[in-house]
Design a protein around this motif. Structure first.
Motif, PDB file in Angstrom:
ATOM      1  N   UNK A  84      18.395   3.071  -2.511  1.00 45.79           N
ATOM      2  CA  UNK A  84      17.841   4.139  -1.374  1.00 45.79           C
ATOM      3  C   UNK A  84      16.494   4.176  -1.170  1.00 45.79           C
ATOM      4  N   UNK A  85      16.046   4.366   0.136  1.00 43.49           N
ATOM      5  CA  UNK A  85      14.969   4.727   0.458  1.00 43.49           C
ATOM      6  C   UNK A  85      14.804   5.317   1.946  1.00 43.49           C
ATOM      7  N   UNK A  86      13.778   5.591   2.370  1.00 44.01           N
ATOM      8  CA  UNK A  86      13.421   6.109   3.908  1.00 44.01           C
ATOM      9  C   UNK A  86      12.235   5.699   4.274  1.00 44.01           C
ATOM     10  N   UNK A  87      12.196   5.182   5.546  1.00 45.67           N
ATOM     11  CA  UNK A  87      11.002   4.794   6.417  1.00 45.67           C
ATOM     12  C   UNK A  87      10.466   6.009   7.057  1.00 45.67           C
ATOM     13  N   UNK A  88      10.826   6.989   7.236  1.00 45.26           N
ATOM     14  CA  UNK A  88      10.275   7.956   8.165  1.00 45.26           C
ATOM     15  C   UNK A  88       9.106   8.786   7.250  1.00 45.26           C
ATOM     16  N   UNK A  89       8.300   9.327   7.995  1.00 46.98           N
ATOM     17  CA  UNK A  89       6.942   9.970   7.315  1.00 46.98           C
ATOM     18  C   UNK A  89       6.775  11.327   7.556  1.00 46.98           C
ATOM     19  N   UNK A  90       5.994  11.972   7.084  1.00 46.81           N
ATOM     20  CA  UNK A  90       5.588  13.212   7.399  1.00 46.81           C
ATOM     21  C   UNK A  90       4.590  13.333   8.592  1.00 46.81           C
ATOM     22  N   UNK A 106      -6.098   1.815   4.426  1.00 46.04           N
ATOM     23  CA  UNK A 106      -7.391   1.607   4.135  1.00 46.04           C
ATOM     24  C   UNK A 106      -7.332   1.491   2.435  1.00 46.04           C
ATOM     25  N   UNK A 107      -8.082   0.603   2.045  1.00 41.49           N
ATOM     26  CA  UNK A 107      -8.142   0.521   0.288  1.00 41.49           C
ATOM     27  C   UNK A 107      -9.339   1.085  -0.025  1.00 41.49           C
ATOM     28  N   UNK A 108      -9.218   2.128  -0.937  1.00 38.81           N
ATOM     29  CA  UNK A 108     -10.501   2.481  -1.632  1.00 38.81           C
ATOM     30  C   UNK A 108     -10.172   3.080  -2.989  1.00 38.81           C
ATOM     31  N   UNK A 109     -11.106   2.305  -3.882  1.00 36.27           N
ATOM     32  CA  UNK A 109     -11.133   2.514  -5.277  1.00 36.27           C
ATOM     33  C   UNK A 109      -9.411   2.256  -5.851  1.00 36.27           C
ATOM     34  N   UNK A 110      -8.995   1.066  -5.472  1.00 33.47           N
ATOM     35  CA  UNK A 110      -7.849   0.417  -5.839  1.00 33.47           C
ATOM     36  C   UNK A 110      -6.784   1.248  -5.550  1.00 33.47           C
ATOM     37  N   UNK A 111      -6.914   2.054  -4.461  1.00 30.36           N
ATOM     38  CA  UNK A 111      -5.930   2.753  -3.879  1.00 30.36           C
ATOM     39  C   UNK A 111      -5.571   2.746  -2.386  1.00 30.36           C
ATOM     40  N   UNK A 112      -4.411   2.488  -1.820  1.00 30.14           N
ATOM     41  CA  UNK A 112      -4.047   2.425  -0.332  1.00 30.14           C
ATOM     42  C   UNK A 112      -4.030   3.710   0.141  1.00 30.14           C
ATOM     43  N   UNK A 113      -4.639   4.177   1.265  1.00 31.55           N
ATOM     44  CA  UNK A 113      -4.788   5.265   1.818  1.00 31.55           C
ATOM     45  C   UNK A 113      -3.851   5.165   3.378  1.00 31.55           C
ATOM     46  N   UNK A 114      -2.876   5.966   3.582  1.00 31.09           N
ATOM     47  CA  UNK A 114      -1.965   5.806   4.747  1.00 31.09           C
ATOM     48  C   UNK A 114      -0.982   7.098   4.653  1.00 31.09           C
ATOM     49  N   UNK A 115      -0.516   7.365   5.963  1.00 31.61           N
ATOM     50  CA  UNK A 115       0.279   8.102   6.000  1.00 31.61           C
ATOM     51  C   UNK A 115       1.717   7.521   5.547  1.00 31.61           C
ATOM     52  N   UNK A 116       2.383   8.089   4.551  1.00 26.11           N
ATOM     53  CA  UNK A 116       3.756   7.477   4.139  1.00 26.11           C
ATOM     54  C   UNK A 116       3.612   6.199   3.081  1.00 26.11           C
ATOM     55  N   UNK A 432      -4.864  12.349   3.743  1.00 27.12           N
ATOM     56  CA  UNK A 432      -5.441  11.551   2.553  1.00 27.12           C
ATOM     57  C   UNK A 432      -4.261  11.093   1.640  1.00 27.12           C
ATOM     58  N   UNK A 433      -3.076  11.014   1.899  1.00 24.35           N
ATOM     59  CA  UNK A 433      -2.007  10.355   1.141  1.00 24.35           C
ATOM     60  C   UNK A 433      -2.283   9.107   0.700  1.00 24.35           C
ATOM     61  N   UNK A 434      -2.017   8.848  -0.594  1.00 28.47           N
ATOM     62  CA  UNK A 434      -2.446   7.523  -1.092  1.00 28.47           C
ATOM     63  C   UNK A 434      -1.305   6.944  -2.288  1.00 28.47           C
TER      64      UNK A 434
END
Length: 461
Positions: A84-90, A106-116, A432-434
């Motif tokens: 199970x999972x979901x593709x919708x986001x806040x 966007x990748x910063x400090x070995x983290x990917x930042x994006x909504x969802x 700034x979700x990552x």
């Protein structure tokens, strides 16, 4: 390293590009302005399942947003798991607080930042990548696998239970493994064994039929913001405890095993307040007390207040209406409908004369959920995480709400385990979700091993 794991490592760059492409799609389920993004995300999932090797892929229409179903059969006598999972986001708001645009990964400090990216696009992409790796590297799966990816989780999954009921024969399985959820913290493996339920309401107080000049009408006309503020203040006492009569009716005491986990966690309350950027209260509550509040105590929170003018400068107006968005997190024994009705009665009692009140409930709500502590798959997953992360996995509760466990139990009669590689500090639902790229990699290896071990432990039918 197995052939499957070697394949995953060799194709890590491609996997990251897939995740970026997924996160570029603005699939906000609560806002009709993003309807095209929802459809694009459903199509992306369907196409990615097909590319992974699922021979059966279908977009399932609902009375709301579509779900995506995929199925691939293993050996003739193989057991079946449903992922199970979901593709919708806040929603991304407030957009101005993002360091980089929310739908430009966007990748910063070995983290990917994006909504969802953490909730839930990164985690749900992982098992799809793992299925592809099995098929490419070995030509077969150790299990029969079905996958159901919905598009309304972030808006309360209002059509999910009817969908599962309608599809119960196609979704029949021996176990559900959820890619949604979260590790409790980044430095300690954990398995979520309980989550709170939820009910959501919009409350609107109306006075005059139109906005009024505050000089001409101030002091005589009804003031919906003032009335609403007083009504909202009546819902809690000075310490933040909910004061609504009937709100806690039916509450069941928590499983003692969860209280034991709270004691073992050694939660640092000072570090918690520092981590969220809030001044620590005086006296400082213990870490034990904070976790009890976050996991085991029902809440009533204000998610937004609206009414009147909030732009730059001033506007001398008495608005005709004012409102608030409320969500309640529920614990075992609470019924969403009864909680909503208790709040309605309380607000009606505190509504001043000269005003009208409108309360809208968003969907049926969700009951709290807990996993059977004796579920064999739970022990398998715990052991695997402990081996990979070098520490004993804790069984923890979740203050958030994942409604699917109770839905699958009701309609499919099977247990659910949560196997997500998000962590609770990754700012999902906030700017700034990552998603930690290390977890994206580790999660793929862990899912590959989980499939293998479940296939061996569950045996043939």
């Amino acid at each position: 390293m197995s052939a499957v794991e070697a394949y995953l490592v060799a194709h890590a760059d491609e996997a990251l590009e897939d995740l970026k492409a997924f996160c570029r799609i603005p699939s906000v389920s609560t806002d009709p302005a993003y309807r095209d993004g929802i459809r694009s995300a459903a199509n992306f999932v369907a196409q990615r399942l097909t590319r992974a090797g699922f021979p059966t892929v279908e977009i399932i229409e609902t009375d709301g947003h579509p779900a995506v179903f995929g199925e691939i059969i293993g050996a003739a006598d193989a057991q079946t798991i449903l992922v199970y999972g979901h593709y919708d986001v806040q929603p991304p708001d407030p957009v101005e607080k993002w360091a980089t645009p929310p739908f430009e990964p966007t990748v910063r400090d070995n983290r990917l930042y994006a909504r969802g990216v953490s909730d839930d696009k990164g985690p749900v992409l992982i098992p799809i990548l793992v299925v592809e790796a099995f098929l490419k590297a070995t030509g077969r799966l150790p299990l029969s696998i079905k996958i159901l990816v919905e598009g309304e989780e972030e808006s309360g999954s209002p059509h999910f239970s009817p969908l599962v009921d309608t599809m119960r024969h196609r979704l029949a399985c021996d176990l559900v493994v959820s890619a949604d959820g979260a590790m409790w913290r980044a430095d300690r493996p954990s398995m979520t064994v309980a989550s709170r339920g939820m009910v959501a309401l919009d409350v609107v107080v109306t006075g005059a039929a139109k906005d009024l000049h505050s000089g001409r009408h101030g002091g005589s006309a009804p003031s919906p913001i003032r009335a609403l503020a007083a009504m909202l203040a009546s819902l809690h006492d000075r310490d933040g405890a909910v004061t609504v009569p009937g709100f806690t009716d039916g509450v069941i005491p928590p499983d003692p095993a969860i209280l034991d986990a709270i004691d073992a966690a050694g939660f640092d309350s000072a570090a918690y307040f520092a981590g969220i950027g809030a001044p620590a209260p005086d006296p400082l509550p213990s870490g034990h007390d904070l976790l009890v509040r976050q996991w085991l105590v029902p809440t009533l929170e204000f998610n937004g207040i609206f009414g009147g003018y909030s732009g730059p400068g001033t506007k001398t107006v008495i608005p005709s209406s004012a409102g608030a968005k409320i969500t309640c997190r529920l614990v075992a024994g609470q019924e969403p409908g009864k909680v909503a009705e208790a709040i309605r009665r309380h607000l009606e009692t505190h509504l001043p004369t000269g005003y009208s009140l409108d309360i809208t409930r968003h969907g049926p709500g969700t009951k709290a959920f807990s996993i059977d502590p004796g579920l064999p798959a739970l022990a398998i997953a715990e052991t695997l995480l402990g081996e990979m992360m070098g520490a004993t996995s804790l069984r923890v509760a979740m203050g958030a709400t994942i409604p699917i466990g109770s839905v699958f139990k009701e309609h499919l009669g099977v247990g659910t385990i949560f196997f997500s590689f998000s962590t609770s500090d990754e700012d999902y639902h906030a700017p700034n979700e990552f998603f930690r790229l290390d977890n994206f990699s580790i999660g793929q290896i862990a899912w590959a091993r989980l499939f293998q071990r479940l296939g061996l432990s569950m045996g043939g039918k």
